[in-house]
Design a protein around this motif. Structure first.
Motif, PDB file in Angstrom:
ATOM      1  N   ASP A 267     -19.084 -17.525 -10.665  1.00 58.56           N
ATOM      2  CA  ASP A 267     -17.776 -18.040 -10.231  1.00 58.56           C
ATOM      3  C   ASP A 267     -17.422 -17.630  -8.811  1.00 58.56           C
ATOM      4  N   GLY A 268     -18.352 -16.958  -8.118  1.00 66.53           N
ATOM      5  CA  GLY A 268     -18.091 -16.566  -6.728  1.00 66.53           C
ATOM      6  C   GLY A 268     -17.179 -15.367  -6.587  1.00 66.53           C
ATOM      7  N   ARG A 269     -16.881 -14.680  -7.673  1.00 63.63           N
ATOM      8  CA  ARG A 269     -16.013 -13.500  -7.619  1.00 63.63           C
ATOM      9  C   ARG A 269     -16.818 -12.276  -8.029  1.00 63.63           C
ATOM     10  N   ALA A 270     -16.988 -11.367  -7.083  1.00 61.33           N
ATOM     11  CA  ALA A 270     -17.794 -10.167  -7.317  1.00 61.33           C
ATOM     12  C   ALA A 270     -16.921  -8.934  -7.153  1.00 61.33           C
ATOM     13  N   GLU A 271     -17.347  -7.884  -7.802  1.00 58.54           N
ATOM     14  CA  GLU A 271     -16.643  -6.596  -7.730  1.00 58.54           C
ATOM     15  C   GLU A 271     -17.637  -5.517  -7.335  1.00 58.54           C
ATOM     16  N   ILE A 272     -17.319  -4.785  -6.280  1.00 58.68           N
ATOM     17  CA  ILE A 272     -18.178  -3.689  -5.803  1.00 58.68           C
ATOM     18  C   ILE A 272     -17.535  -2.383  -6.249  1.00 58.68           C
ATOM     19  N   SER A 273     -18.255  -1.619  -7.027  1.00 52.86           N
ATOM     20  CA  SER A 273     -17.759  -0.319  -7.484  1.00 52.86           C
ATOM     21  C   SER A 273     -18.716   0.771  -7.010  1.00 52.86           C
ATOM     22  N   GLY A 274     -18.276   2.006  -7.146  1.00 54.23           N
ATOM     23  CA  GLY A 274     -19.083   3.134  -6.684  1.00 54.23           C
ATOM     24  C   GLY A 274     -18.207   4.355  -6.494  1.00 54.23           C
ATOM     25  N   THR A 275     -18.555   5.150  -5.505  1.00 57.00           N
ATOM     26  CA  THR A 275     -17.808   6.385  -5.233  1.00 57.00           C
ATOM     27  C   THR A 275     -16.711   6.124  -4.213  1.00 57.00           C
ATOM     28  N   PHE A 276     -15.916   5.119  -4.436  1.00 56.24           N
ATOM     29  CA  PHE A 276     -14.850   4.765  -3.504  1.00 56.24           C
ATOM     30  C   PHE A 276     -13.616   5.625  -3.774  1.00 56.24           C
ATOM     31  N   ASP A 277     -12.885   5.905  -2.709  1.00 60.28           N
ATOM     32  CA  ASP A 277     -11.501   6.345  -2.834  1.00 60.28           C
ATOM     33  C   ASP A 277     -10.636   5.261  -2.189  1.00 60.28           C
ATOM     34  N   ARG A 278      -9.359   5.526  -2.119  1.00 62.42           N
ATOM     35  CA  ARG A 278      -8.461   4.496  -1.604  1.00 62.42           C
ATOM     36  C   ARG A 278      -8.813   4.104  -0.172  1.00 62.42           C
ATOM     37  N   GLU A 279      -9.114   5.102   0.653  1.00 61.50           N
ATOM     38  CA  GLU A 279      -9.364   4.826   2.068  1.00 61.50           C
ATOM     39  C   GLU A 279     -10.688   4.101   2.274  1.00 61.50           C
ATOM     40  N   SER A 280     -11.747   4.581   1.625  1.00 61.36           N
ATOM     41  CA  SER A 280     -13.058   3.952   1.836  1.00 61.36           C
ATOM     42  C   SER A 280     -13.096   2.530   1.277  1.00 61.36           C
ATOM     43  N   ALA A 281     -12.402   2.287   0.156  1.00 62.50           N
ATOM     44  CA  ALA A 281     -12.365   0.928  -0.390  1.00 62.50           C
ATOM     45  C   ALA A 281     -11.623  -0.011   0.558  1.00 62.50           C
ATOM     46  N   ALA A 282     -10.498   0.469   1.118  1.00 63.02           N
ATOM     47  CA  ALA A 282      -9.743  -0.359   2.059  1.00 63.02           C
ATOM     48  C   ALA A 282     -10.549  -0.626   3.326  1.00 63.02           C
ATOM     49  N   THR A 283     -11.310   0.375   3.777  1.00 61.38           N
ATOM     50  CA  THR A 283     -12.131   0.192   4.985  1.00 61.38           C
ATOM     51  C   THR A 283     -13.182  -0.886   4.766  1.00 61.38           C
ATOM     52  N   LEU A 284     -13.880  -0.840   3.630  1.00 64.93           N
ATOM     53  CA  LEU A 284     -14.901  -1.849   3.362  1.00 64.93           C
ATOM     54  C   LEU A 284     -14.285  -3.244   3.244  1.00 64.93           C
ATOM     55  N   ALA A 285     -13.128  -3.342   2.595  1.00 65.43           N
ATOM     56  CA  ALA A 285     -12.470  -4.644   2.478  1.00 65.43           C
ATOM     57  C   ALA A 285     -12.083  -5.190   3.848  1.00 65.43           C
ATOM     58  N   ASN A 286     -11.578  -4.319   4.718  1.00 62.63           N
ATOM     59  CA  ASN A 286     -11.215  -4.761   6.071  1.00 62.63           C
ATOM     60  C   ASN A 286     -12.442  -5.215   6.848  1.00 62.63           C
ATOM     61  N   GLN A 287     -13.552  -4.487   6.687  1.00 61.85           N
ATOM     62  CA  GLN A 287     -14.780  -4.880   7.380  1.00 61.85           C
ATOM     63  C   GLN A 287     -15.274  -6.243   6.901  1.00 61.85           C
ATOM     64  N   LEU A 288     -15.189  -6.470   5.613  1.00 59.63           N
ATOM     65  CA  LEU A 288     -15.631  -7.760   5.078  1.00 59.63           C
ATOM     66  C   LEU A 288     -14.732  -8.896   5.547  1.00 59.63           C
ATOM     67  N   ASN A 289     -13.425  -8.653   5.560  1.00 56.58           N
ATOM     68  CA  ASN A 289     -12.502  -9.695   6.046  1.00 56.58           C
ATOM     69  C   ASN A 289     -12.725  -9.978   7.523  1.00 56.58           C
ATOM     70  N   PHE A 290     -12.993  -8.911   8.291  1.00 52.74           N
ATOM     71  CA  PHE A 290     -13.256  -9.099   9.714  1.00 52.74           C
ATOM     72  C   PHE A 290     -14.531  -9.909   9.914  1.00 52.74           C
ATOM     73  N   GLY A 291     -15.568  -9.587   9.131  1.00 51.38           N
ATOM     74  CA  GLY A 291     -16.820 -10.319   9.253  1.00 51.38           C
ATOM     75  C   GLY A 291     -16.725 -11.740   8.743  1.00 51.38           C
ATOM     76  N   ALA A 292     -15.712 -11.997   7.905  1.00 48.69           N
ATOM     77  CA  ALA A 292     -15.557 -13.359   7.388  1.00 48.69           C
ATOM     78  C   ALA A 292     -15.046 -14.317   8.440  1.00 48.69           C
ATOM     79  N   LEU A 293     -14.445 -13.777   9.507  1.00 47.94           N
ATOM     80  CA  LEU A 293     -13.942 -14.635  10.572  1.00 47.94           C
ATOM     81  C   LEU A 293     -15.066 -14.945  11.564  1.00 47.94           C
ATOM     82  N   PRO A 294     -15.279 -16.184  11.907  1.00 46.57           N
ATOM     83  CA  PRO A 294     -16.235 -16.524  12.982  1.00 46.57           C
ATOM     84  C   PRO A 294     -15.606 -16.169  14.325  1.00 46.57           C
TER      85      PRO A 294
END
Length: 615
Positions: A267-294
């Protein structure tokens, strides 16, 4: 140590680009300023989060290229201002101008970040005509690619600059963004613009319950959903690490999650889990959103800028440091006399050592000295001098307690060492906290403060203490010359005093007093003048040697042995004088009685012998 330090710099000036002078930061030297405007190719809105992530990407590139004290800020919420000190190379400027790209690639191999100790044997390699899939290790791991993988050093900051993602249809040898691992990745299967959204939050189960585990949720667009379904179907049947999918931003791997057993994402919806805390999870999400922009960076302007403070401010800062050094020197000479020369010499050694270390860091690490850094060096003068003062005062305390200078230097060091280590530990922790929490020029202050604190320990342990051990054996300091700063009489050393268990500690320093009846002073008078301790009272008088204790008029002076084999007089009847405790007076009286008994014994023996002859 100094010879090795400056020898390394001298060798660097001949064989590399080292310099005898430290590099200066933007506020003291000027540099190059670029104003960039991020533009989304699809016309999407540029948000504050996008600007912040773009700044982080550029900072990662600049820091990894070895440029220190660069200033990267946002301007007006739409532009990014990059100021690089000195004359940056064209390669560094290209890193700033290059657009960041997000790519999704399958993982083929993961190895340690360091180069291979020995080259991998590729003699058994058999080339294939075509790849079975983007995860076909046998096709993409050619001898040439294997050589690149063996040689790559992800612990080298130069290899963490990013800026290029390689051809989409070719394998990529790259590093984890933090340099903890190196990867061989297959060709690109998804691009950043296939990602619709990325968010971070606490995991929600299928029943709607919220757990305490932080995760990152991805959502692909229509075309990306179909591709991602095919990718997860293929990866599910592969062993680790080929069942992992790397997310590559700006040429570096930011995450490489693997698939859970039996999971195919359709369905195109994935979940990444691991040793995340609030800050590291937010950082990865921001990086992915930034990379999503051409996203591309348009250079609005590029110009040379002058120093914001310049050489005049640097000159004033150096003058302030010299004034502080001079005041410390004057105080040391006034307070410690000749001993103050040790303080001045130690400060000079610390200054030369600090200069050499900063020049070496400028060559090896690209460090640049800013005006806040100069302020940290000036503050360090007081911190370094404080260590010497603590040591000297401990030595003086030991001299007041009656120790020789050699013993006082060793015993004083044992007491001062704990204080110096505790004080410098507090200063170093404060510098670390300030460096971690601060930004910009304040970090330069924290860095030099921490650096000089460590160098202070080296100087005190390896220079000041050995010098004190040497001068303690000289006649000028060892005998307590009045100008040495270590004269027991000027320090108010104690006289005879009770030392516990019936023992009496002698007066500090030798006091030569002729015995009673000898030349230089009439018998029955208080010969000599006590150098330390309390003055006896009363008028000394003579009395016969055979007089029993307590008889006679007034008080009398009796010889008492002291340190060095000499004697001093203690007045009988006031055996300790003012200022002595009861125990000290009693101990002094017992010592005086033993001295009288010892002096009377020979006279009694002679008298008996004479009487025997006469009879």
């Amino acid at each position: 140590m100094l010879a090795a330090l400056f020898g390394a710099i001298a060798a660097g000036t001949q064989m590399s680009n080292a310099s005898w002078t430290p590099n200066l930061a933007l506020d003291l030297e000027g540099g190059t300023q670029l104003i960039l405007t991020p533009v989304a190719d699809d016309g999407a809105e540029i948000t504050d989060e996008t600007i912040a992530q773009a700044i982080e990407v550029i900072r990662q590139r600049v820091d990894s290229s070895g440029v220190a004290e660069a200033e990267i800020t946002s301007q007006g919420g739409s532009n990014i201002v990059v100021a690089l000190p000195g004359n940056p190379s064209e390669e560094t400027l290209d890193l700033v101008r290059t657009s960041a790209q997000m790519r999704f690639r399958p993982v083929l191999t993961i190895t340690a970040p360091t180069p291979a100790a020995t080259p991998t044997d590729t003699s058994a390699f058999v080339p294939k005509e075509a790849a079975d899939s983007p995860s076909d290790v046998a096709f993409y791991l050619t001898p040439e690619v294997q050589g690149q993988l063996d040689a790559l050093d992800c612990t080298d900051p130069a290899n963490l600059a990013g800026g290029t993602s390689g051809p989409d249809d070719a394998p990529l040898v790259t590093c984890q963004v933090d340099g903890s691992a190196k990867y061989l990745l297959g060709p690109v299967e998804l691009r950043g613009d296939d990602l619709d959204n990325a968010t971070s939050g606490l995991r929600t189960t299928q029943t709607g319950a919220v757990t305490n585990e932080w995760v990152v949720n991805l959502e692909f667009d229509g075309a990306g959903t179909d591709v991602f379904r095919d990718v997860t179907t293929r990866l599910q049947s592969l062993p680790a690490p080929t069942n992992q999918f790397a997310m590559v931003l700006d040429g570096l791997v930011i995450s490489a999650p693997g698939l859970s057993p039996g999971v195919i994402i359709s369905d195109g919806r994935a979940e990444i889990s691991g040793t995340f805390d609030r800050e590291s999870a937010a950082t990865l999400a921001n990086q992915l959103n930034f990379g999503a922009l051409p996203l591309t960076f348009q250079v609005q302007s590029e110009e040379q800028i002058s120093a914001t403070l310049g050489s005049e401010q640097l000159q004033k800062g150096l003058i302030a440091g010299l004034i502080g050094l001079a005041l410390v020197a004057v105080y040391s000479l006034f307070q410690y006399r000749a001993l103050g020369l040790v303080t001045i010499a130690s400060l000079l050694v610390a200054g030369v050592l600090t200069y050499g270390v900063i020049a070496l860091l400028s060559w090896l690490q690209g460090y640049r000295l800013s005006l806040p850094g100069v302020a940290g060096l000036i503050v360090a003068i007081g911190i370094t001098a404080d260590s010497f003062i603590v040591y000297f005062e401990r030595i003086r305390d030991e001299l007041r307690d009656g120790r020789t200078l050699v013993g006082a230097v060793d015993r004083g060091w044992q007491r001062a060492r704990r204080t110096i280590l505790a004080s410098d530990a507090v200063n170093f922790l404060a510098a670390i906290v300030l460096y971690v929490l601060a930004v910009g020029g304040v970090r330069g202050f924290a860095f030099t403060l921490g650096l000089t604190t460590l160098l202070d320990l080296l100087v005190v342990f390896l220079f000041t203490r050995p010098v004190m051990q040497l001068i303690a054996r000289t006649r000028f300091f060892g005998e307590g010359h009045p100008l040495s700063g270590l004269d027991p009489r000027r320090l108010g050393a104690r006289g005879p005093h009770y030392a516990g268990r019936g023992r009496v500690a002698p007066a500090t320093g030798p006091m030569v007093t002729p015995p009673l009846g000898s030349g230089g002073a009439a018998a029955g008078t208080l010969a000599g003048t006590p150098t330390t301790g309390t003055l006896t009272t009363g008028t000394p008088t003579t009395r016969p040697a055979d007089a029993p204790p307590g008889e006679g008029t007034g008080t009398e002076a009796v010889p008492v042995p002291v340190a060095g084999g000499s004697t001093r007089l203690v007045v009988d009847g006031a055996p300790g004088g003012a200022g002595m405790t009861i125990a000290e007076r009693r101990a002094a009286a017992r010592a005086a009685e033993r001295a009288r008994a010892a002096s009377a014994a020979p006279a009694s023996t002679d008298q008996q012998s004479t009487e025997g002859s006469g009879s």
